[in-house]
Design a protein around this motif. Structure first.
Motif, PDB file in Angstrom:
ATOM      1  N   LEU A   1      -7.300  35.812 -17.175  1.00  0.00           N
ATOM      2  CA  LEU A   1      -5.775  35.798 -17.373  1.00  0.00           C
ATOM      3  C   LEU A   1      -5.907  35.560 -19.140  1.00  0.00           C
ATOM      4  CD1 LEU A   1      -4.162  33.218 -14.727  1.00  0.00           C
ATOM      5  CD2 LEU A   1      -4.009  35.819 -15.115  1.00  0.00           C
ATOM      6  N   ASP A   2      -6.854  35.175 -19.709  1.00  0.00           N
ATOM      7  CA  ASP A   2      -6.846  35.183 -21.042  1.00  0.00           C
ATOM      8  C   ASP A   2      -7.198  36.393 -21.797  1.00  0.00           C
ATOM      9  OD1 ASP A   2      -6.400  32.215 -21.080  1.00  0.00           O
ATOM     10  OD2 ASP A   2      -8.537  31.783 -20.963  1.00  0.00           O
ATOM     11  N   LEU A   3      -6.046  36.845 -22.577  1.00  0.00           N
ATOM     12  CA  LEU A   3      -5.965  38.223 -23.261  1.00  0.00           C
ATOM     13  C   LEU A   3      -6.446  38.267 -24.822  1.00  0.00           C
ATOM     14  CD1 LEU A   3      -3.057  39.514 -21.376  1.00  0.00           C
ATOM     15  CD2 LEU A   3      -5.107  39.952 -20.687  1.00  0.00           C
ATOM     16  N   GLY A   4      -6.893  37.037 -25.045  1.00  0.00           N
ATOM     17  CA  GLY A   4      -7.273  37.277 -26.646  1.00  0.00           C
ATOM     18  C   GLY A   4      -5.987  37.764 -27.480  1.00  0.00           C
ATOM     19  N   ARG A   5      -6.480  38.873 -28.364  1.00  0.00           N
ATOM     20  CA  ARG A   5      -5.672  39.592 -29.265  1.00  0.00           C
ATOM     21  C   ARG A   5      -5.348  40.901 -28.692  1.00  0.00           C
ATOM     22  NH1 ARG A   5      -2.967  37.665 -33.103  1.00  0.00           N
ATOM     23  NH2 ARG A   5      -3.028  39.639 -34.302  1.00  0.00           N
ATOM     24  N   GLN A   6      -5.797  41.422 -27.089  1.00  0.00           N
ATOM     25  CA  GLN A   6      -5.384  42.485 -26.736  1.00  0.00           C
ATOM     26  C   GLN A   6      -4.167  42.710 -26.656  1.00  0.00           C
ATOM     27  OE1 GLN A   6      -7.457  43.116 -22.875  1.00  0.00           O
ATOM     28  NE2 GLN A   6      -9.250  41.863 -23.528  1.00  0.00           N
TER      29      GLN A   6
END
Length: 92
Positions: A1-6
């Motif tokens: 669920l963590d997408l960072g900078r995508q």
């Protein structure tokens, strides 16, 4: 669920996950339901913030505008359950 900078905007899956932490707006004392809220980046996207759950908080439209407006400053308190409370103070 963590997408960072995508991705810049939070996904529906992230909104659903955030409902385990929040029932309503993260602003102190606000009772607007989560369903009425926008998901705010705690660390601004334009300044390198990520689209991750720990960098997200629901804010109703009023509090989201206050957070980005020139008349208010805010403090953010992180809790053990990984939720946050945002308190607003008028700028002097």
């Amino acid at each position: 669920l963590d997408l960072g900078r995508q991705r810049r905007l939070h996904t529906e899956a992230q909104r659903l996950a955030l409902t385990t932490r929040y029932d309503q707006c993260a602003a102190d004392g606000c009772d607007r339901p989560f369903a009425w809220c926008e998901i705010h980046h705690l660390d601004p996207w334009a300044q390198g913030g990520s689209t991750d759950l720990d960098d997200a908080a629901p804010l109703c439209g009023r509090h989201h505008r206050m957070l980005h407006g020139p008349d208010w400053q805010h403090t953010t308190t992180r809790h053990q359950d990984r939720s946050v409370t945002i308190r607003f103070h008028r700028r002097t």
